[in-house]
Enzyme design. Structure first.
Site, PDB file in Angstrom:
ATOM      1  N   MET A   1     -37.216   6.158 -33.132  1.00  0.00           N
ATOM      2  CA  MET A   1     -36.647   6.740 -33.944  1.00  0.00           C
ATOM      3  C   MET A   1     -36.477   5.905 -35.306  1.00  0.00           C
ATOM      4  O   MET A   1     -36.707   4.804 -35.340  1.00  0.00           O
ATOM      5  CB  MET A   1     -35.355   7.308 -33.490  1.00  0.00           C
ATOM      6  CG  MET A   1     -35.486   8.469 -32.560  1.00  0.00           C
ATOM      7  SD  MET A   1     -33.973   8.928 -31.733  1.00  0.00           S
ATOM      8  CE  MET A   1     -32.973   9.388 -33.127  1.00  0.00           C
TER       9      MET A   1
ATOM     10  N   ARG B   1     -45.878  16.537  16.456  1.00  0.00           N
ATOM     11  CA  ARG B   1     -46.444  18.196  16.237  1.00  0.00           C
ATOM     12  C   ARG B   1     -47.609  18.663  16.865  1.00  0.00           C
ATOM     13  O   ARG B   1     -48.651  18.066  16.686  1.00  0.00           O
ATOM     14  CB  ARG B   1     -46.478  18.156  14.584  1.00  0.00           C
ATOM     15  CG  ARG B   1     -46.575  19.858  14.004  1.00  0.00           C
ATOM     16  CD  ARG B   1     -46.618  19.859  12.538  1.00  0.00           C
ATOM     17  NE  ARG B   1     -48.029  19.165  12.068  1.00  0.00           N
ATOM     18  CZ  ARG B   1     -48.101  19.109  10.723  1.00  0.00           C
ATOM     19  NH1 ARG B   1     -47.239  19.517  10.037  1.00  0.00           N
ATOM     20  NH2 ARG B   1     -49.307  18.681  10.398  1.00  0.00           N
TER      21      ARG B   1
ATOM     22  N   SER C   1     -37.442  21.049  11.773  1.00  0.00           N
ATOM     23  CA  SER C   1     -37.984  20.127  10.885  1.00  0.00           C
ATOM     24  C   SER C   1     -38.480  20.726   9.701  1.00  0.00           C
ATOM     25  O   SER C   1     -39.379  21.626   9.848  1.00  0.00           O
ATOM     26  CB  SER C   1     -39.032  19.179  11.604  1.00  0.00           C
ATOM     27  OG  SER C   1     -39.753  18.291  10.755  1.00  0.00           O
TER      28      SER C   1
ATOM     29  N   ARG D   1     -27.271  -4.286 -25.094  1.00  0.00           N
ATOM     30  CA  ARG D   1     -27.614  -3.029 -24.237  1.00  0.00           C
ATOM     31  C   ARG D   1     -27.917  -3.825 -22.993  1.00  0.00           C
ATOM     32  O   ARG D   1     -28.192  -4.977 -22.912  1.00  0.00           O
ATOM     33  CB  ARG D   1     -28.506  -2.215 -24.954  1.00  0.00           C
ATOM     34  CG  ARG D   1     -29.882  -2.894 -25.142  1.00  0.00           C
ATOM     35  CD  ARG D   1     -31.012  -2.042 -25.823  1.00  0.00           C
ATOM     36  NE  ARG D   1     -32.110  -2.560 -26.297  1.00  0.00           N
ATOM     37  CZ  ARG D   1     -33.125  -2.203 -27.178  1.00  0.00           C
ATOM     38  NH1 ARG D   1     -32.842  -0.885 -27.476  1.00  0.00           N
ATOM     39  NH2 ARG D   1     -33.914  -2.846 -27.372  1.00  0.00           N
TER      40      ARG D   1
ATOM     41  N   LYS E   1     -25.568   2.250 -28.881  1.00  0.00           N
ATOM     42  CA  LYS E   1     -25.701   1.364 -29.725  1.00  0.00           C
ATOM     43  C   LYS E   1     -24.380   1.458 -30.523  1.00  0.00           C
ATOM     44  O   LYS E   1     -23.551   0.513 -30.524  1.00  0.00           O
ATOM     45  CB  LYS E   1     -26.730   1.314 -30.722  1.00  0.00           C
ATOM     46  CG  LYS E   1     -26.689   0.121 -31.856  1.00  0.00           C
ATOM     47  CD  LYS E   1     -27.781   0.229 -32.761  1.00  0.00           C
ATOM     48  CE  LYS E   1     -29.203   0.213 -32.243  1.00  0.00           C
ATOM     49  NZ  LYS E   1     -30.569   0.632 -33.239  1.00  0.00           N
TER      50      LYS E   1
ATOM     51  N   CYS F   1     -39.884  16.838   7.038  1.00  0.00           N
ATOM     52  CA  CYS F   1     -40.860  16.010   6.963  1.00  0.00           C
ATOM     53  C   CYS F   1     -41.771  16.232   6.168  1.00  0.00           C
ATOM     54  O   CYS F   1     -41.852  17.233   5.408  1.00  0.00           O
ATOM     55  CB  CYS F   1     -41.658  16.037   8.446  1.00  0.00           C
ATOM     56  SG  CYS F   1     -42.224  17.762   8.728  1.00  0.00           S
TER      57      CYS F   1
ATOM     58  N   ARG G   1     -29.271   3.071 -38.606  1.00  0.00           N
ATOM     59  CA  ARG G   1     -29.890   3.132 -37.416  1.00  0.00           C
ATOM     60  C   ARG G   1     -29.785   4.161 -36.481  1.00  0.00           C
ATOM     61  O   ARG G   1     -28.495   4.871 -36.765  1.00  0.00           O
ATOM     62  CB  ARG G   1     -29.686   1.770 -36.844  1.00  0.00           C
ATOM     63  CG  ARG G   1     -30.311   0.659 -37.219  1.00  0.00           C
ATOM     64  CD  ARG G   1     -30.141  -0.615 -36.297  1.00  0.00           C
ATOM     65  NE  ARG G   1     -30.568  -1.873 -36.744  1.00  0.00           N
ATOM     66  CZ  ARG G   1     -30.044  -2.822 -37.394  1.00  0.00           C
ATOM     67  NH1 ARG G   1     -28.817  -2.494 -37.940  1.00  0.00           N
ATOM     68  NH2 ARG G   1     -30.586  -3.985 -37.863  1.00  0.00           N
TER      69      ARG G   1
ATOM     70  N   GLY H   1     -40.736  21.591   6.842  1.00  0.00           N
ATOM     71  CA  GLY H   1     -41.713  21.171   6.233  1.00  0.00           C
ATOM     72  C   GLY H   1     -41.985  21.717   4.883  1.00  0.00           C
ATOM     73  O   GLY H   1     -42.417  22.608   4.652  1.00  0.00           O
TER      74      GLY H   1
ATOM     75  N   GLY I   1     -37.632   1.853 -30.389  1.00  0.00           N
ATOM     76  CA  GLY I   1     -38.973   2.260 -31.415  1.00  0.00           C
ATOM     77  C   GLY I   1     -39.240   3.648 -31.472  1.00  0.00           C
ATOM     78  O   GLY I   1     -40.300   3.785 -32.150  1.00  0.00           O
TER      79      GLY I   1
ATOM     80  N   HIS J   1     -55.484  17.250  -0.874  1.00  0.00           N
ATOM     81  CA  HIS J   1     -55.715  16.549   0.429  1.00  0.00           C
ATOM     82  C   HIS J   1     -56.032  15.008   0.322  1.00  0.00           C
ATOM     83  O   HIS J   1     -55.354  14.181   1.001  1.00  0.00           O
ATOM     84  CB  HIS J   1     -56.968  17.221   1.082  1.00  0.00           C
ATOM     85  CG  HIS J   1     -57.502  16.596   2.200  1.00  0.00           C
ATOM     86  ND1 HIS J   1     -58.414  15.669   2.457  1.00  0.00           N
ATOM     87  CD2 HIS J   1     -57.011  16.738   3.510  1.00  0.00           C
ATOM     88  CE1 HIS J   1     -58.635  15.132   3.480  1.00  0.00           C
ATOM     89  NE2 HIS J   1     -57.602  15.818   4.397  1.00  0.00           N
TER      90      HIS J   1
ATOM     91  N   TYR K   1     -32.173  13.471   8.972  1.00  0.00           N
ATOM     92  CA  TYR K   1     -33.268  12.415   8.716  1.00  0.00           C
ATOM     93  C   TYR K   1     -34.342  13.017   7.735  1.00  0.00           C
ATOM     94  O   TYR K   1     -34.255  14.310   7.617  1.00  0.00           O
ATOM     95  CB  TYR K   1     -33.832  12.111   9.996  1.00  0.00           C
ATOM     96  CG  TYR K   1     -34.776  13.020  10.739  1.00  0.00           C
ATOM     97  CD1 TYR K   1     -36.116  13.018  10.455  1.00  0.00           C
ATOM     98  CD2 TYR K   1     -34.161  13.671  11.687  1.00  0.00           C
ATOM     99  CE1 TYR K   1     -36.659  13.921  11.159  1.00  0.00           C
ATOM    100  CE2 TYR K   1     -34.957  14.579  12.526  1.00  0.00           C
ATOM    101  CZ  TYR K   1     -36.404  14.685  12.068  1.00  0.00           C
ATOM    102  OH  TYR K   1     -36.897  15.497  12.744  1.00  0.00           O
TER     103      TYR K   1
ATOM    104  N   GLU L   1     -41.632  25.952   8.266  1.00  0.00           N
ATOM    105  CA  GLU L   1     -42.536  26.037   7.155  1.00  0.00           C
ATOM    106  C   GLU L   1     -42.876  27.280   6.749  1.00  0.00           C
ATOM    107  O   GLU L   1     -43.328  27.656   5.602  1.00  0.00           O
ATOM    108  CB  GLU L   1     -44.093  25.483   7.862  1.00  0.00           C
ATOM    109  CG  GLU L   1     -43.899  24.268   8.582  1.00  0.00           C
ATOM    110  CD  GLU L   1     -45.026  23.827   9.248  1.00  0.00           C
ATOM    111  OE1 GLU L   1     -45.888  22.928   8.651  1.00  0.00           O
ATOM    112  OE2 GLU L   1     -45.440  24.448  10.358  1.00  0.00           O
TER     113      GLU L   1
ATOM    114  N   ARG M   1     -48.898  14.035  13.190  1.00  0.00           N
ATOM    115  CA  ARG M   1     -49.772  15.079  13.005  1.00  0.00           C
ATOM    116  C   ARG M   1     -50.958  15.107  13.938  1.00  0.00           C
ATOM    117  O   ARG M   1     -51.991  14.133  13.831  1.00  0.00           O
ATOM    118  CB  ARG M   1     -50.423  15.210  11.630  1.00  0.00           C
ATOM    119  CG  ARG M   1     -48.973  15.587  10.727  1.00  0.00           C
ATOM    120  CD  ARG M   1     -49.340  15.168   9.202  1.00  0.00           C
ATOM    121  NE  ARG M   1     -49.490  13.686   9.132  1.00  0.00           N
ATOM    122  CZ  ARG M   1     -49.146  13.133   8.088  1.00  0.00           C
ATOM    123  NH1 ARG M   1     -48.853  13.823   7.056  1.00  0.00           N
ATOM    124  NH2 ARG M   1     -49.012  11.722   8.022  1.00  0.00           N
TER     125      ARG M   1
END
Lengths: 904, 904
Positions: free
Chosen positions: B126, B647, B793, B369, B45, B860, B115, B795, B124, B485, B880, B774, B591
């Site tokens: 402070m 996989r 890859s 702002r 501000k 992945c 302020r 995991g 809102g 899961h 990737y 993994e 999978r």
């Protein structure tokens, strides 16, 4: 140089063979090609024959076909290299000239033996064929030459049987010795005699025909009459036997690589079956059982070598009382043999195992090698030889293996006793135990405390069984592997233990144990051998190898060479005393949770965990604190002057949760809460993967009161002990550290409590704070972690579980296959996985030192007592390992070996 | 430069403040100290007020007390630095001279506002105190000055209330606004009026006394009559409010570090409460809801600023139809405001949110702002501004956050609708779903297939629930965390999902769901909001943000900047089509186990696992193979020309084991085996720690037929698709690789089967073989592993579990506390743990490339769709990431941001 050889044999099981195009090496009459340093090329036997020849000892001449030819044979699809027969021919004629005999001659036939000679001895595993060169015609020439037709046919018969046996086994893998044996037995029945020696030359000649027919029937090919074909076939058979199932299994069990191959030794035959002044035997330059410095051996009159080894006839001692000794019968030969043995021992600087044959009063040496020995003998010989000035202390230390030490510390089954093995499990904790079967831990505890000898038999054990394990003789489980709970605890407290006996079914309902077809009941006596995994019905006598003064002497020498310190894992003053006795230099791991499993204490723990409020928790903890303080006080006092590493509470929450309805009820009553509410809490605290959940310092973060209480108990105990005038060095280990912030948090609590206790008591005690590196992440952030740590203690067991993603429970279900199939080079829960876990540890060491140059580094848990892992710890630069008290001497010796190997 | 700022704000949430000893910075009448680049020093501000002043806009003059003073205030135990009051005094006299007013004067009092001005807006949260400088005497001077006694007492009353509120809250943390409100309401009742404005100056003067008494009662101290004391107290209050619980909570939620501190802005008051030509309001340079390029705002006549923000009165639009608009009432001010808004937008190159006050027809700006906006507006404004030539494409891409994209893709609760929230769980998968409660997965599946809208409500889900999840509207569970899961599957298939609702109890016996005190029954309709975690009774209207052409345009620009490729996790052609629609560049994770969970297939899987022989296994596998081939064919066809990573079978054995007695019976019948025998096998295969047991390629090693069958199905499908004229690029991923030998083993099988299929069909297909990283060990041996791998890859989910030693189940029970307490910097199952897991991945990348320079590297799993983890992937040099189809656009944008950040 001998030290280097010994180390090579111990650590690498075979060196890289010399690259050469020469295939065949002569030995005989003081002339040799090659020498004893070339065992990789000539095989152990070939090299030693060459060496003995050089020393001018009476060795029948011959030549060695190098191990490289075995590899050529394999690579060529089990065919001998083309040029080999030409080379053999040259050496044959050399032998012929030398002895004035002719290979294949009908009158003065030169007879040969073909033996295997692997670089590492594989006794009894591979093929041997004797008497090569005989056929239907020359057998008569041999008879004439020695004037003994029975001898000639006996000799011929042995050739055919050995040849046939080797060929048939190579063809179909079966064991066909019985075919020839059966034929021999049938013949004896026909002529109505009892002993082989009662058959005359005609009988034997008839048997020759029968044996030859067996070969045709079994192999479709006749026994070759051409001596040269016999010879080449025999060499092929020896090379082929390198890859026989027996040999493969033997190498796997003994960690010998298959790539080295075997040599084949072709040697002129000498005959121990030429009457009463002939014979064959083995001699040891010292007693291989006790290590005593006395000439020792056995022999048989009028036999060929096989008969001694096969054990068909009972051999006689070469010396001692009685007339049937070699000393009594052929004293000149005995004296000559004794002198040769001493010569060889001095030459090789180690106890020798010698094969000899006496042919009509003339002594021939067929083999010398370093003698196998018992653990007791190994120590005795090593120490004696130093005192005799034969070897130095370094070599003595190297000559005794960690396994020897292991054996020496436990009683063993008396091999003279008669017993039969019901089943075999995994040898989880060494030693022999006999007792009555008890299935219920509480009953086992009660019976044990009354002084009964009990074997606790369970499907698997849990932490609540620990109290009973302390008072039982041994533990037997049907499930679990070498690192199961039962195995870990039993090794820790030095109880014999057999686990994972898949043939056993424990039926708690019927109170029976079924092993195979046999049903055992409560109270039946069994014996278990934790060194072999054997389970035996009834009691079996045991013998205790005395832990001798010589062992102490040897261990002191070992301590001079090692750099790595050895501490013990111990929780009780009794453990600590054992650890000190075995040479521990402190406690590297005191698992405080073991202090919580008593019935009274676990009830308090449960109240603490399930209490609603801090105050509720602190109430239960207050009571626990007093008990812990006393525990620590005793431990510090018994380890006065030495460091004591105390791991704060570590195990998964689950291990403290009440299991049964009664237990839940008990906690609910103690807390004054409703059963359903407590049960609800228990259910919520239950975890799918306890190992990956709320344990270690995560518990401490959730319930800081636990750690505060423990730390206070530690420091109050330390103050009491210091006041009593003893030195105390507590090292506090924060378990399962994952983040740097966790350790900083724990350290802040520890420092705060320490300051409070020291101010109140006006006594200050120096202490260290460190992290247990059990979670891979901790190893990865070792640099920042080290800024808050005085030490790291690598918990290799946990680290292995997480780095490999294998729980030790699951390990048993597939790791053995993995090791067998070469998917892993060794069982990582027994020997550290150097390529994976080892790399992570080395990374943590490097980064840890970058964070704090003088950080103290240790390894704790079962791996600390495994020689391979101890050697790794030395190489990786750890400061100490910590293992079960009973394994401290093993670790000390392994550490010395590692240091000596580094020097070389 | 604006790009740099935007990035700074996006990525670091505040830059390091300039080191300076200057504490106070002036702004007013075109003169400024400091500028808008110094928001770290002056607060957002303060910096913008300075900037507007420099631009010559009508800003009431004042001075900013720097953020550094807030830190001094904290460090000094909540005391202002001694020199500050002197410095303030200097600036006060400057203001006094400037305005010809006097602070504390009884006649022409200078009034001030104080302020807060944090570097990052915390609207809102402070404290603000207006009208400082008034007391019992000067209030009459103010009345005289403006000729309005009621205004003067209204103003004074506001000062006392705001001061009191701030002090009381600071004292006891309570919310005391109601004390003043209650007094006001009581007074209105006494004089029998309804509106505040109906109270006259005398009423207000009486209220002044009442308010002052409240302050004495609550704080024990009187309201200070000394204006200088008021000012310093107000500045202290602002600094103190930086650490108020509200502010701390806000910062934690918005990832703002506490160390920056807030500035305090002291500014000359202007009054919107001076009659009908006065007022106050907010204006946006564009519509913050739709992003349309239309001037937008609201205002209130005759009020002070607080009233607009507090929402007590309903504000009126500044433009549009009707007469009550600002445009209608004070057209000159409206026109001036409009021009200023355009100026500011051009200056800041972004949509502005402006606070203004009109004092008797004169416009003053109190704040500007960057305007907050909806996701839709963010995209619209960014794209429009590029077309308007205001910003470049790079900046447009940076201005839209991944969270915006996330919101745009899912329907949202209509905020206009009325509803009440029953409970709140974890927002596991975004979007809103309404349906009837069903507890049984089979029933849910059946109802869903009939077209009913169903919410599946479970304690937690298991793989067998997946089929039903596909046909339900959404999923709600009482247990589990963001990576349970249920959460994983729901995100994967784009179903709204709320998990871990601890207030909910699912009672399967009673067929009820208890949420708090409310009992819901089967068939009751509920709505869940997977973006917020809200659970609502009944149906709630939703609105769908249209995925506009503008978004497509923006995403294309994003694609121009990113280096990282984005693939999708997908198993079905439907998934694949969604993935392509969202811009996926291939499948990074198929999978295959998801292909086995149908009832028919799982039965075959069970037969396969529990069969006694290879042949038994191959029988069941043969049937599965045909189904798999068809699955793969469809997948390859729908992803023609793009890589498809498959996989091989991965999950723990346990997931395929029959659970119920009926299921065991079914398998036993199919195999023609005894029930007990099959049950025994099931028991033996059961594992304590399934995640650390027989899963991934360990299953393949144990049952090579499984992998052979799968690989054959893959290549046969590939051949079919290639024959049809389409390009096919299979990449086969070996799961849970632990050792190099495992991968070599799997590769040998794959190559062998490929050769066989290609020879038979006379069609060859190019393919890659790689390892799922993994298990930490795989990362540690990446160098040797890479010699057998075309790709790695990562995991990250599994790798996180093992590297941290936390199962994702357990995570919910303690990780939130860990993140809150700073023991971990972020939830590692949502955002990659860069210090730990990230280091391991970087290590694996380095070693992997040393083993194979051109190895392809991907990530992945769920982390692939998390912006933070995508940014890490870019920085670490991965090729990737692969994520749920619905998160592909999020990942694309995050990848572009990462690339742009790197360029800067």
């Amino acid at each position: 140089m001998p030290l280097a050889i010994a180390l090579t044999l111990l650590w690498t099981h075979g060196t890289a063979p010399r690259v050469t195009s020469k295939r065949v090496y002569f030995f005989g009459s003081g002339q040799v090609e090659g020498n004893a340093q070339e065992s990789a090329l000539l095989g152990g036997k070939g090299a030693n024959l060459a060496e003995m020849t050089k020393l001018g000892l009476p060795v029948p001449p011959g030549f060695t076909i190098a191990t490289s030819v075995c590899r050529e044979f394999e690579a060529g699809g089990e065919r001998l290299p083309d040029k080999l027969s030409h080379e053999i021919e040259l050496y044959l004629s050399r032998l012929e000239k030398f002895l004035s005999l002719e290979f294949g001659s009908t009158e003065r036939p030169l007879l040969l033996s073909v033996r295997s000679g692997p670089p590492i001895s594989m006794p009894g595993v591979m093929d041997t064929i004797l008497n090569i060169g005989l056929n239907d015609i020359s057998v008569e020439g041999l008879a004439e030459q020695f004037g003994d037709r029975r001898f000639a046919y006996d000799t011929y018969l042995r050739l055919i049987a050995m040849y046939g046996e080797s060929l048939i086994r190579g063809n179909n893998g079966g064991d066909s010795w019985s075919l020839f044996d059966d034929a021999l037995a049938a013949r004896k029945r026909e002529v109505n005699v009892e002993r082989d020696s009662d058959l005359n030359d005609e009988h034997l000649a008839e048997l020759v025909q029968i044996y030859k027919e067996i070969i045709i029937t079994e192999t479709g090919r006749p026994f070759p009459q051409d001596p040269r074909e016999q010879l080449l076939q025999a060499v092929s058979a020896v090379f082929r036997s390198w890859n026989s199932p027996r040999a493969v299994a033997y190498r796997r069990l003994n960690n010998i690589t298959a790539s080295v191959g075997t040599a084949a030794i072709v040697q002129v035959m000498v005959f121990g079956n030429l009457g009463d002044t002939s014979g064959t035997g083995v001699a040891f330059s010292r007693d291989p059982n006790t290590g005593e410095s006395s000439f020792f051996g056995e022999y048989l009159i009028n036999v060929q070598g096989q008969d001694v080894v096969s054990g068909i006839r009972t051999p006689m001692p070469i010396n001692g009382p009685g007339e049937d000794t070699l000393k009594g019968r052929i004293p000149a030969v005995y004296a000559q043999l004794h002198t040769i043995c001493q010569t060889l021992e001095r030459h090789y600087q180690d106890m020798q195992d010698i094969e000899f044959t006496v042919q009509r009063g003339e002594l021939f040496l067929l083999q010398t090698r370093t003698g196998k020995r018992t653990a007791e003998a190994a120590v005795c010989i090593a120490v004696d030889m130093v005192h005799e000035g034969l070897i130095d202390k370094r070599l003595a230390v190297v000559r005794v293996t960690p396994e020897h030490i292991d054996q020496l510390l436990y009683p063993m089954l008396d091999l003279q006793a008669h017993y039969s093995v019901l089943a075999r499990g995994l040898p989880a904790s060494p030693g022999v135990a006999t007792g009555v079967i008890v299935l219920d831990p509480a009953e086992a505890e009660s019976l044990g405390k009354q002084g009964n000898k009990v074997i606790l038999v369970r499907s698997e054990t849990s932490p609540e069984d620990v109290a009973s394990m302390y008072v039982t003789e041994g533990v037997l489980t049907s499930r679990g592997g070498m690192t199961s709970h039962a195995a870990l605890v039993a090794r820790g407290i030095g109880r014999p233990c057999v686990v994972g006996c898949a043939d056993m079914v424990v039926d708690r309902k019927a109170d029976t144990v079924r092993i195979g077809d046999q049903i055992l009941h409560l109270g039946d006596t069994i014996t278990i051998d934790g060194s072999t995994g054997d389970i035996i019905l009834g009691e079996v006598a045991t013998v205790q190898a005395p832990v001798t003064r010589k062992l102490d002497e040897l261990m002191q020498w070992a301590d001079e060479y090692r750099r790595l310190r050895v501490r013990a894992n111990a929780e009780t003053p009794a453990d600590a005393t054992t650890a000190l006795k075995f040479g521990a230099e402190g406690i590297g791991l005191c698992r405080t949770e073991h202090m919580f499993f008593g019935p009274e204490r676990i009830a308090l723990m449960r109240q603490m965990i399930l209490a609603d409020t801090d105050i509720g928790r602190r109430g239960a903890l207050g009571l626990l604190a007093e008990m812990q303080r006393e525990d620590f006080r005793e431990l510090f006092a018994s380890m006065a002057g030495l460091p004591v590493t105390i791991r704060l509470l570590d195990p998964p929450l689950k291990e403290f949760l009440p299991n049964s309805h009664e237990e839940v009820l008990q906690v609910a009553e103690a807390l004054g809460q409703k059963l359903e509410i407590v049960q609800g809490k228990v259910d919520r605290l239950w975890e799918h993967h306890p190992m990956l959940g709320l344990s270690g310092c995560r518990l401490g973060v959730k319930y800081p009161e636990i750690y505060e209480t423990q730390v206070q108990a530690i420091f109050e105990a330390a103050v009491i002990v210091k006041r009593s005038g003893l030195q105390v060095h507590p090292e506090i280990m924060v378990p399962l550290v994952m983040t740097t912030a966790e350790l900083a948090w724990a350290r802040a609590i520890i420092d705060r409590v320490a300051t409070k206790v020291f101010q109140r008591s006006q006594v200050a005690v120096g202490y260290l704070v460190g992290a247990a590196i059990e979670v891979p992440r901790a190893a990865l952030v070792a640099d920042t972690l080290a800024r808050h740590a005085d030490f790291f203690s690598f918990g290799v067991h946990e680290l292995t579980q997480l780095t490999l993603g294998i729980s030790s429970d699951a390990a048993a279900s597939f790791l053995p296959t993995y090791v067998e199939d070469g998917l892993l080079s060794r069982e990582p829960f027994q020997m550290i996985d150097e390529a994976g876990v080892g790399r992570l540890i080395r990374l943590a060491i490097k980064h840890g030192r970058s964070g704090r140059l003088d950080i103290k580094l240790g390894m704790c848990g079962e791996h600390g007592g495994d020689p391979f892992s101890v050697a790794f710890s030395h190489r990786a630069g750890l400061d100490y390992v910590s293992c079960s008290p009973f394994r401290v001497p093993v670790a000390r010796l392994a550490a010395a070996h590692a240091a000596l190997q580094e020097q070389d």
